[in-house]
Every structure is written in C-alpha cells, then in structure tokens.
Design an enzyme around this catalytic site. Structure first.
Site, short mmCIF file in Angstrom:
data_model
loop_
_atom_site.label_atom_id
_atom_site.label_comp_id
_atom_site.label_asym_id
_atom_site.label_seq_id
_atom_site.Cartn_x
_atom_site.Cartn_y
_atom_site.Cartn_z
N HIS A 59 0.84 -1.20 0.00
CA HIS A 59 0.00 0.00 0.00
C HIS A 59 0.87 1.25 0.00
CE1 HIS A 59 1.20 -0.56 4.19
NE2 HIS A 59 1.14 0.76 4.25
N HIS A 141 5.50 6.72 -0.97
CA HIS A 141 6.33 5.57 -1.28
C HIS A 141 5.55 4.30 -0.95
CE1 HIS A 141 6.81 5.92 3.04
NE2 HIS A 141 7.02 4.61 3.02
P1 ATP Z 1 5.05 -3.20 11.73
O1 ATP Z 1 5.29 -1.84 12.30
O2 ATP Z 1 4.19 -4.05 12.59
O3 ATP Z 1 6.29 -3.87 11.28
P2 ATP Z 1 3.88 -1.76 9.57
O4 ATP Z 1 4.93 -0.72 9.74
O5 ATP Z 1 3.59 -2.21 8.19
O6 ATP Z 1 4.19 -3.04 10.41
P3 ATP Z 1 2.24 0.04 10.96
O7 ATP Z 1 3.41 0.40 11.84
O8 ATP Z 1 0.91 -0.13 11.60
O9 ATP Z 1 2.52 -1.27 10.18
O10 ATP Z 1 2.14 1.16 9.87
C1 ATP Z 1 1.11 1.23 8.92
C2 ATP Z 1 1.55 2.11 7.78
O11 ATP Z 1 1.80 3.44 8.26
C3 ATP Z 1 2.87 1.68 7.14
O12 ATP Z 1 2.84 2.07 5.79
C4 ATP Z 1 3.90 2.48 7.88
O13 ATP Z 1 5.06 2.67 7.10
C5 ATP Z 1 3.16 3.80 8.08
N1 ATP Z 1 3.62 4.49 9.28
C6 ATP Z 1 3.83 3.95 10.49
N2 ATP Z 1 4.20 4.85 11.38
C7 ATP Z 1 4.21 6.04 10.74
C8 ATP Z 1 4.51 7.38 11.13
N3 ATP Z 1 4.88 7.68 12.36
N4 ATP Z 1 4.41 8.33 10.18
C9 ATP Z 1 4.05 8.04 8.93
N5 ATP Z 1 3.75 6.80 8.50
C10 ATP Z 1 3.84 5.81 9.38
#
Ligand code: ATP
Ligand code: MG
Length: 193
Positions: A59, A141
């Site tokens: 995504h 991205h």
């Molecule tokens: P995990 O953290 O469990 O390894 P993940 O990073 O895919 O998995 P999430 O951390 O829930 O899942 O993040 C969901 C989405 O939001 C991902 O695309 C992640 O890169 C993005 N994301 C997470 N934290 C932030 C942030 N602080 N600012 C912007 N985007 C974020």
C-alpha cells in the site's frame, strides 16, 4: 519510515483508556497493480535480501493516525466522505532505500498534483478535527522489502502505472505472522474534468 512509530496518540490522547485501533489512510492497489508491485518486491528481495512485503499488504500511506480510540472511526469516515479528490495515475518509476531501517521502496519521481492535493486536504481536515499528526512532509512511497541486507544497484526500471480511483482507511493489526491490514472504509475519487 519506522522511526517514531507507535508514538501516534490519535485524537485527544484517550487511546489508553479505551480500546484503540492503529489507523492510517492509504491508497490500496487493485489486484493487477499489487501483483506487479509484489513482483518488483521479489526482484528486489532476490538482489538485496530481506523480507518482501506480502502481496495483500502492499500500500501507499497517505496519513498515519496511529493509536486512535475506536469511537473516532465514524468521525474519520465522515471526514473522508467530504473529500473531493480527483483520480490520477501514479507512475512508479523509482526505487529507493532507507539505510536507517533497511526498507526498500518504490515511488513516483513526479508527484501527481491530484495526489499532493488529496494528501494535503486530508491532512488539513484531520488537523482541524483534532487528530494529532506528525509534522513530517508527505513522501509517497510503497514499501516493498524490509530488513534488506544491501541497497539495490541503480538499474533501469520499467515504470509501473497505477490508476488510483479511491482511497481507504485501514486498521493495522498485529499478529504472530506480522502486520495485518483491515480496510474499514473506501471512498471513490472523481473522474477528472
Ligand atoms: P510493523 O510496524 O508491525 O512492522 P507496519 O509498519 O507495516 O508493520 P504500521 O506500523 O501499523 O505497520 O504502519 C502502517 C503504515 O503506516 C505503514 O505504511 C507504515 O510505514 C506507516 N507508518 C507507520 N508509522 C508512521 C509514522 N509515524 N508516520 C508516517 N507513516 C507511518
Ligand atoms: Mg511500522
């Protein structure tokens, strides 16, 4: 990308008292696009090691809300329904890597104005509604590989054209198998013109 994750408090900081959801707005690829993106992820993984994103998890994040009380979902859905974004084509013609967290990603070298407008409008409305967002600039991205061993060599890339016709609200749920994403709302973008 991953630095500072988990810091999102959501609206009102009430996440600790109530059952919360880890929420974000995103663009979710249609199945042909996710297959093409997954193929790109596997190619990068073969070159650089690490873990390719599963096809069903690929995504592009528009706005990250983080932990949010479940009762805010309706307000977020209403807010999303008021956006009047336009459809656009996103040409993914670039591969990048972040050394810091060993992520490999693909993105557009040209930001479509309709995507910039959608992200900006969404962010502005979220802030007005009291949702706490980070100050960092929107950098579109699609994460393809995590924990890569090395950065990819610069190589010519066939541009991948993703026709974006909607955006979604997603709950990120963790399990032993890793992150799982549940789409809890989808809103169409308008045909241009
Ligand atoms: P995990 O953290 O469990 O390894 P993940 O990073 O895919 O998995 P999430 O951390 O829930 O899942 O993040 C969901 C989405 O939001 C991902 O695309 C992640 O890169 C993005 N994301 C997470 N934290 C932030 C942030 N602080 N600012 C912007 N985007 C974020
Ligand atoms: Mg994360």
């Amino acid at each position: 990308m991953d630095s500072g994750e988990g810091a999102g408090e959501g609206a009102g900081g009430a996440a600790r008292q109530e059952p919360g959801l880890r929420l974000f707005f995103a663009l979710w690829p249609d199945s042909a696009t996710s297959a093409a993106l997954h193929a790109r992820a596997r190619t990068l993984q073969a070159e650089c090691g690490g873990r390719a994103m599963r096809r069903d998890t690929i995504h592009l994040t528009l706005a990250f809300l983080g932990d949010t009380p479940a009762r805010e979902v309706e307000r977020l859905q209403a807010l999303a329904a008021q956006l009047e974004g336009e459809r656009f084509a996103l040409v993914l013609d670039h591969v990048g890597s972040w050394k810091r967290n060993r992520v490999l990603w693909t993105g557009p070298s040209i930001l479509p104005p309709a995507l910039a407008a959608l992200a900006q409008d969404l962010e502005a409305r979220l802030r007005v509604a009291g949702f706490a967002l980070e100050e960092r600039a929107f950098s579109p991205h699609v994460t393809l590989v995590r924990t890569a061993r090395v950065a990819p060599a610069a190589a010519p890339l066939t541009p991948l054209r993703w026709r974006v016709a909607s955006f979604v609200l997603v709950a990120s749920e963790r399990s032993a198998a890793g992150a799982h994403y549940r789409v809890i709302g989808r809103w169409p973008l308008q045909q241009r013109g």
